[in-house]
Motif scaffolding. Structure first.
Motif, short mmCIF file in Angstrom:
data_model
loop_
_atom_site.label_atom_id
_atom_site.label_comp_id
_atom_site.label_asym_id
_atom_site.label_seq_id
_atom_site.Cartn_x
_atom_site.Cartn_y
_atom_site.Cartn_z
N GLU A 110 0.83 -1.20 0.00
CA GLU A 110 0.00 0.00 0.00
C GLU A 110 0.86 1.25 0.00
O GLU A 110 0.62 2.20 -0.76
N LEU A 111 1.89 1.26 0.85
CA LEU A 111 2.80 2.41 0.91
C LEU A 111 3.48 2.63 -0.44
O LEU A 111 3.60 3.76 -0.91
N LEU A 112 3.92 1.55 -1.06
CA LEU A 112 4.61 1.66 -2.34
C LEU A 112 3.68 2.17 -3.42
O LEU A 112 4.03 3.03 -4.24
N ARG A 113 2.44 1.64 -3.44
CA ARG A 113 1.48 2.08 -4.46
C ARG A 113 1.18 3.56 -4.30
O ARG A 113 1.06 4.30 -5.27
N ALA A 114 1.03 4.00 -3.06
CA ALA A 114 0.74 5.42 -2.81
C ALA A 114 1.91 6.29 -3.26
O ALA A 114 1.72 7.39 -3.78
N SER A 115 3.13 5.77 -3.12
CA SER A 115 4.31 6.56 -3.49
C SER A 115 4.48 6.61 -5.00
O SER A 115 4.76 7.65 -5.57
N ASN A 116 4.31 5.47 -5.67
CA ASN A 116 4.50 5.43 -7.13
C ASN A 116 3.75 4.23 -7.69
O ASN A 116 4.21 3.10 -7.59
N PRO A 117 2.56 4.44 -8.28
CA PRO A 117 1.75 3.32 -8.73
C PRO A 117 2.38 2.53 -9.89
O PRO A 117 1.91 1.44 -10.21
#
Lengths: 893, 107
Positions: free
Chosen positions: A737-744
């Motif tokens: 989730e954190l990674l997707r929010a940072s760069n999908p």
């Protein structure tokens, strides 16, 4: 079944009869059947079906009988003896189940291992004329690289001109982030980056669409991809309209131009799609061994011929690549670069070849033991039929007739055992290929085929011959003497007993070989389990993130992104620490090169190779890698302002054997200018590719944001290590989730527990150890059963003698001791023979062992002692039981 | 001589016959107890022919000619063999009656 089909079946069966029979009666039989079928149909469908089945069975039987009559000198009683043998075996169900079961298990194990060996090692690769395919590899012994160096663009372009090479391709396997439609389904996928010539080399064509064209392999060529069959099914639902659709690779749109046929797995099944590799028109340097190469040799050309041509090119490199700095500096010469092409199948098969041959030998030993055991059982059975046999011979039965009488049971047992073996092999292969539990190469090609059936039929036939010989030998030894009928059996036939004791010795010897082998493997595994890789793996989650070059143009930006990501992941509940490294231990070899030390020339012509890693400063704390000397990275080095690095103890032993390395200045060999790296500290050695490495590998650690100018791994692709309080996989959803929010556009790859990575690195040895240990246990059981059966029979034959001894005052324990001592002779002989065989066979196990010698005396002694004790126990039990019987009852019989 | 063999000889006792007719005759005379498959029937016919007890024959006059049909007839040796078997069976029946092994019939 329709009328024409039924008549066709009958006509076919008629043609299976001998030619003279078909010529005389064939037409009449068909005509008679047609009329009878009309009558049967008048009685309804069920009656017609029953009639048809009976007719087919009748014609099958008549074909067999007529062929039997037509063969000159065929045993007149052959089929009849088989029928009688079938009845005898049915009457002795326990004997039949025991013999068929034992033989089926032993044959099944051999058939399973042979299936793996045949399809993985012996069968040609699934490409046209695959024997002409070679892997283009190089060695550089001057820098400690004995193989697996790979291929460079410069050498690829030179080799393409060689007369021995018909076609050549270059490739590497990488990982990219892909997206098919919306940004929510980004994922990482393994892909093959290859020159378009690979299609010509392998002779493979897409099932749908087209292969790459040459123009797509030029710089600036169209961005296209070809999908593998599995990827097409999973991501596009197998839709034939996939051609022309778009696949985003690292954010760049690529057109899907083709889909490969099912079963294509080059270089292995992990690859999901292929993209064309664009090469410069003319390489300016000879080195840059970052690729793998494959060539199709010209017809009639062998590997030796192309090796000579390639090494001639290497010798001529200074002329072909004038101005190349690595040639002019003498690095290429001192590395002693050499071409070592090998058949491509050897590269695919790898180390498993030796393991499979050892396993086949183990199953062959078990099969021999099973055959020896069954031979003993058939002897006993023959003894029980002595009177029957002698009567038959007295009534005029000839040798052929007697041989058929004995052989019939052996043939039936071997046939049933062979059938059971094939069923077992099929089930075992289905299980192995479905689970992919042991990561064997070419697993998708493994199946029970005609060759395996022939192998099983051959081994079953040989076993049948051996089993048939036992009672035939017994009959020959017994002779025609009718007086034998009256004779009370005391010794049971001396010659027979000698033969059976020899079988015992053989079984004990074979069991010892397997037990000793299993013991060595178990000890190796124990060492392996205890072997310390130099870092901690429990409660650690690992995953990879690859940053696209299109979005992160320089190394500094990539390093800053990873720094920020580490800070974003730290606060997740359950996370203790987060670190990152360019190469995770036990996964890849990583970038490697020699180094030079400021102020001194190389101490010898051989330059030891060092692995370079780029790591976040807290990696050593996260993996519990201790600091041995100096200090860890400071703030300036982490920020890239200072050029401090860490090295491991192995590097110190190679380059600084008698001085303190802290403060020394080093850099990758061939670095230009006046920039150097300073050694700030020394950390402990760690495992690189496998836990069971003979020697630790030299390593140099560069901080994540530091030494961006040096020829060390870029921070674009990094592996994260997340140390958690509890179960590592529990934090995966929050990390995603954190990674997707940072760069999908980005995705995690290879998400798993570090303990699973470690377990996989030990898997190869486990596979061999488990199978050989199983074989050893089976061999031990077979050996014990064999000894017990022979001694029991021997004791029963000497019942009268023992009764007389007891009656005249012999003590039961003395009798027991006497029987055991007599049984011990073949057992001791077997142990001595077995130790000799172990000594001869030991070198073949060396490749599988770790931390223990193939000639380890302690293991062999323990195996011999254990086997002797168990075998003597198998003698003692029946002897003790017989010594306790009442003499009167024994004499009465 | 097996029962099936004897019945085949009986079926050819009066006249020549082809395979289908022989099979039907055997089945009817034995009350359905004997129902040989086509393969078993022709095995018997071949063996009798090899032993010289029957031989191939031309089709009877007046019948439509189907070239696939194969007719058989008894040889003199076949008649002798059938007669010898009948005598043997009669002897067995007589012995059985003598020893009162036959079923009693109500008159």
């Amino acid at each position: 079944m329709s009328r024409p089909s039924a008549e066709r079946v009958i006509a076919w069966l008629v043609r299976r009869h001998p030619r003279p029979f078909v010529d005389t009666y064939g037409a009449a039989i068909t005509e008679t059947f047609r009329h009878r079928a009309i009558d049967a149909r008048a009685g309804g469908r069920i009656r017609a079906a029953f009639f048809f089945v009976r007719e087919v069975a009748g014609l099958l039987r008549s074909a067999v009988v007529e062929h039997g009559r037509a063969v000159p000198f065929a045993p007149a009683h052959g089929l009849r003896e088989l029928r009688h043998a079938q009845r005898r075996l049915w009457a002795s169900k326990l004997f039949t189940v025991a013999t068929v079961g034992t033989l089926g298990l032993a044959l099944g194990a051999s058939a399973t291992v042979f299936t793996l060996l045949h399809r993985i090692v012996l069968a040609p690769l699934p490409y046209p004329e695959s024997i002409r395919l070679v892997d283009l590899d190089h060695a550089a012994p001057g820098v400690g690289i004995s193989s697996d160096l790979g291929l460079s663009i410069g050498l690829y372009q030179e080799y393409a001109q060689l007369p021995s090479v018909e076609s050549i391709a270059m490739y590497y396997v990488g990982e990219r982030t892909i997206r098919t439609g919306t940004s929510t389904d980004a994922a990482n996928a393994e892909f093959l980056h290859t020159t378009p010539s690979l299609g010509t080399v392998l002779g493979v064509r897409p099932a749908i669409g087209r292969w790459f064209v040459e123009a797509e392999g030029q710089p600036g060529g169209q961005k296209s991809v070809v999908l593998t069959h599995g990827f097409w099914q999973r991501r596009f639902g197998g839709a034939p309209t996939v051609i022309g659709r778009t696949l985003h690779v690292d954010g760049v749109a690529h057109e899907i131009v083709g889909v490969l046929p099912a079963g294509f797995a080059f270089p292995d099944k992990r690859v999901e799609f292929l993209a064309p590799l664009a090469l410069p028109l003319r390489a300016t340097r000879a080195a840059g061994f970052n690729y793998r190469g494959i060539a199709r040799l010209a017809p009639g050309v062998g590997v030796d011929a192309t090796t000579a041509e390639q090494n001639a090119v290497i010798a001529d490199l200074p002329r072909r690549f004038q101005g190349d700095p690595e040639i002019e500096s003498g690095l290429l010469r001192s590395s002693r670069l050499a071409a070592i092409p090998q058949p491509f199948v050897d590269r695919v098969v790898g180390d498993i070849r030796g393991t499979l041959w050892v396993l086949l030998a183990a199953t062959a030993v078990v099969l021999l033991m099973a055959a020896a055991n069954l031979t003993n059982l058939f002897f006993v059975r023959a003894e029980g039929r002595s009177r029957d046999v002698i009567l038959r011979r007295a009534l005029g039965a000839g040798r052929g007739s007697m041989a058929a009488y004995y052989a019939a049971e052996a043939v039936l047992v071997a046939t049933l055992g062979g059938g059971l073996a094939l069923a077992m092999a099929h089930a075992a292969v289905t299980l192995l290929t479905a689970g992919d539990m042991i990561g064997l190469p070419r697993l998708s090609e493994v199946r029970v085929d005609r060759t395996v059936v022939l192998f099983t039929a051959l081994t079953a036939t040989l076993t049948a011959l051996l089993l048939a010989c036992a009672p035939i030998a017994h009959a020959w030894l017994t002779g025609r003497d009718a007086a034998h009928l009256r004779q009370r059996a005391t010794t049971g036939g001396r010659a027979t007993m000698r033969l059976r004791r020899s079988l015992i010795a053989v079984q004990v010897a074979l069991a010892l070989v397997l037990l000793a082998s299993a013991g060595l493997l178990v000890r190796s595994f124990a060492y392996l389990v205890r072997a310390d890789p130099g870092f901690r793996t429990e409660n650690r989650l690992v995953f990879r993130i690859g940053l696209p070059g299109s979005a992160f143009r320089d190394r500094a930006a990539a390093a800053r992104w990873h720094d920020a990501t580490i800070e974003r992941l730290r606060p997740i509940p359950g996370v203790t620490n987060v670190a990152t490294t360019s190469t995770l231990p036990l996964t890849l070899d990583g970038q490697k090169d020699p180094i030079e030390v400021f102020g001194r020339p190389p101490v010898s012509d051989t330059l030891p190779v060092v692995r370079f890693l780029r790591v976040s400063p807290n990696l050593f704390e996260t993996l519990h890698i201790p600091l041995r000397r100096g200090r860890l990275f400071n703030v300036a080095e982490v920020r890239g302002v200072a050029d401090g690095v860490l090295v491991n103890e192995a590097l110190v032993r190679l380059y600084f054997p008698s001085e303190d390395p802290v403060g020394a200045r080093i850099r990758p060999i061939g670095t230009e200018g006046d920039r150097w790296l300073t050694i700030a500290g020394v950390v402990a050695d760690t495992a690189t590719l496998r836990v069971q490495e003979p020697e630790p590998v030299a390593k140099l650690y560069v901080p994540l944001g530091g030494a961006l100018w040096a020829d060390v791994p870029s921070p674009h692709e990094m592996t994260y290590v997340v140390h958690t309080d509890g179960a590592p996989l529990s934090v995966v959803p929050q990390v995603r989730e954190l990674l997707r929010a940072s760069n999908p556009e980005l995705a995690l790859a290879g998400v798993e527990r570090f303990t699973d990575v470690e377990a996989r690195s030990r898997a190869g040895l486990s596979f061999a150890m488990i199978l050989i240990s199983l074989a050893a246990i089976v061999a031990l059981v077979l050996g014990v059963v064999g000894v017990y059966a022979v001694v029991t029979y021997s004791v029963s034959q000497r019942r009268v003698e023992m009764a007389v001894r007891l009656a005249v005052g012999a003590a039961p324990h003395a009798l027991t001791r006497m029987m055991v001592a007599q049984g011990a002779t073949p057992i001791l002989a077997g142990v001595v023979i077995g130790l000799g065989v172990v000594g001869i066979a030991a070198p073949s196990l060396r490749a599988l062992l770790f931390g223990v010698s193939a000639y380890d005396p302690a293991t062999c002694a323990v195996a011999a002692l254990a086997l002797m004790l168990v075998a003597l126990g198998a003698c003692w039990v029946p002897a003790r039981r017989a010594a306790r019987l009442s003499p009167v009852d024994s004499l009465r019989g | 001589m097996t029962e099936l063999t004897f019945h085949v000889l009986l079926a050819l006792g009066n006249s020549k016959a082809h395979g289908y007719a022989i099979g039907k005759d055997v089945q009817e005379r034995s009350g359905g107890r004997l129902d040989p498959t086509t393969g078993a029937l022709y095995q018997v016919l071949k063996r009798l022919a090899d032993e010289g007890l029957i031989r191939s024959a031309a089709p009877p006059m007046g019948e439509g000619v189907d070239p696939r049909r194969k007719y058989f007839q008894l040889t003199p040796a076949g008649r002798e063999a059938a007669a010898a078997e009948i005598e043997r069976l009669e002897g067995l029946v007589a012995t059985g009656r003598q020893r009162r092994l036959h079923r009693a019939r109500l008159r």
